[in-house]
Structure formats: C-alpha cells, structure tokens
Motif scaffolding. Structure first.
Motif, PDB file in Angstrom:
ATOM      1  N   GLU A   1       0.758  -1.193   0.073  1.00 52.08           N
ATOM      2  CA  GLU A   1       0.088   0.056   0.075  1.00 52.08           C
ATOM      3  C   GLU A   1       0.760   1.255   0.030  1.00 52.08           C
ATOM      4  O   GLU A   1       1.895   1.090   0.606  1.00 52.08           O
ATOM      5  CB  GLU A   1      -0.986  -0.026   1.074  1.00 52.08           C
TER       6      GLU A   1
ATOM      7  N   THR B   1      -8.242  -0.582  -7.794  1.00 46.89           N
ATOM      8  CA  THR B   1      -7.292  -1.100  -6.819  1.00 46.89           C
ATOM      9  C   THR B   1      -6.903   0.330  -6.218  1.00 46.89           C
ATOM     10  O   THR B   1      -6.797   1.395  -6.813  1.00 46.89           O
ATOM     11  CB  THR B   1      -6.163  -1.793  -7.024  1.00 46.89           C
ATOM     12  N   THR B   2      -6.430   0.244  -4.846  1.00 47.53           N
ATOM     13  CA  THR B   2      -5.732   1.551  -4.380  1.00 47.53           C
ATOM     14  C   THR B   2      -4.170   1.655  -4.827  1.00 47.53           C
ATOM     15  O   THR B   2      -3.736   0.739  -5.373  1.00 47.53           O
ATOM     16  CB  THR B   2      -5.765   1.443  -2.912  1.00 47.53           C
TER      17      THR B   2
ATOM     18  N   LYS C   1      -0.321   1.358  -5.127  1.00 50.40           N
ATOM     19  CA  LYS C   1       0.705   0.458  -4.587  1.00 50.40           C
ATOM     20  C   LYS C   1       1.889   1.013  -4.679  1.00 50.40           C
ATOM     21  O   LYS C   1       2.225   1.918  -5.301  1.00 50.40           O
ATOM     22  CB  LYS C   1       0.643  -0.977  -5.312  1.00 50.40           C
TER      23      LYS C   1
END
Length: 210
Positions: A54, A73-74, A76
């Motif tokens: 993250e 998605t968040t 990375k």
C-alpha cells in the motif's frame, strides 16, 4: 502465474524430514493485484504487471493513480512486470484480479529470488573483492596488509586498465539467487518459507519467480 512480489520479513530455521536443521528466509508474498495485461497485438509481447504494498495517494503521481483506478485498486508501492508467461496462466491474469501465494507456488517448488543487496558504502579491495593483501609484515611491509598491490604496467600502457578490481562502492546491486526450495507456505498469513538466504535487508522488496 510466473511469479509474485513480496517483502522480506527475516530468517529462521526449520527441521527437514531427515532431521537436518535448514536455514530459511520468511517472505510476506502478496496479495498482489494485476494492474495491466500486455499482449502481442497491442504491445508486441506478452506480459503481466503486478502491484504490491500500500501507498498513500498523496505520495502517488496522478498518472499512476489513474493507472491503478483502471484496475479498481488503491495505489501500490511496488510494480513489477513479468514477461513472456506461458499460455496456461491466461485465465489468471484478468485486470484487477488479486493474486495470492497459493496461486503461484506449492511446497517443494524450486524458484528464483531477485532483490537488491545491502549497501556497504565505499570499501577496499579486501572486503569488496576478497583480496588477501600484499603479504606479511616482514621485509618492510608493515603498512600494506590491506593494499591492492600492483595496479598496472609502468611504461606501457602507463595507465590502470579498465575493469581493474579496485576499491569502490559496494552493494545495492540487483542480485538473483536461483534454485531455492519452497519449504512451507502459510496462505492465511501470506507467508512463504524459502530455504537459504535472500539478498537485501529486512522489509526490502523481493521478486519470486519460477
């Protein structure tokens, strides 16, 4: 999948089936997200891009934020591309799909590990290249124990040849260790135990591949 991204946790030891104590490295591998799938028609080669770890959105470039949003998605931390994977993985490389360690390896597999070695700074020839030094302390050699010795010819070519092993920066190199055995997989904790040592310090990024 041809590989996965992980983080080096540390080292431990386990007892094998024959009772021998084996030094092992523990890796937190995955879960990784497929952020891009490349093919021969649009990109000229086959590849799958995985992202791991993250990262805060305020520390991520806007272009990268849009790239991750396409995969739903968040942001990375690490992005790695695995090239020329075989056709047997075609059904596993959908955009946005989550890849876990049990999807890639099983216990008993032999894999390769890629990482960045620890930085040692500026080192001499004894530490950097395993030189033995000039010799003993007799015959006036009292201050030459860790010296490099002769470095080149005098009259010709009157210079130090390129590639001569001398003192310099040591470490922080990309290192690949081959044929490491997967000793144990703990899918609940996303951990994989691998025999032997891996390059890099704790919490460093490691690439595991078949």
């Amino acid at each position: 999948m041809p590989g996965i991204i992980g983080k080096k946790i540390g080292m431990t030891s386990v007892f094998g089936a024959d009772g021998v104590n084996i030094a092992c490295t523990v890796i937190e591998a995955g879960p990784c997200v497929v952020t891009q799938v490349k093919n021969e028609e649009t990109d000229g080669y086959r590849a799958v891009q995985l992202a791991f770890g993250e990262k805060k959105e305020k520390h991520t470039p806007k272009a990268a934020i849009g790239h991750f949003k396409k995969a739903n998605t968040t942001p990375k931390k690490d992005i790695v591309e695995f090239r020329d994977f075989s056709t047997e993985f075609d059904g596993m490389v959908e955009l946005g799909k989550e890849i876990r360690i049990q999807d890639v390896f099983v216990e008993g597999d032999f894999i390769d590990a890629v990482g960045t070695s620890k930085g040692k700074g500026f080192q001499g020839v004894v530490k950097r290249h395993n030189f033995a030094g000039v010799g003993g302390q007799t015959h006036g050699q009292h201050n030459r124990l860790r010296a490099p010795g002769s470095m080149g010819n005098a009259s010709f070519a009157s210079r130090v040849p390129k590639g001569k092993r001398l003192a310099g920066r040591m470490g922080t190199d990309r290192v690949t260790i081959t044929n490491l055995k997967v000793v144990k997989i703990m899918p609940e904790q996303n951990l994989i135990v691998i025999s032997g040592s891996l390059p890099g310090p704790k919490n460093s990024t490691v690439i595991l591949q078949k």
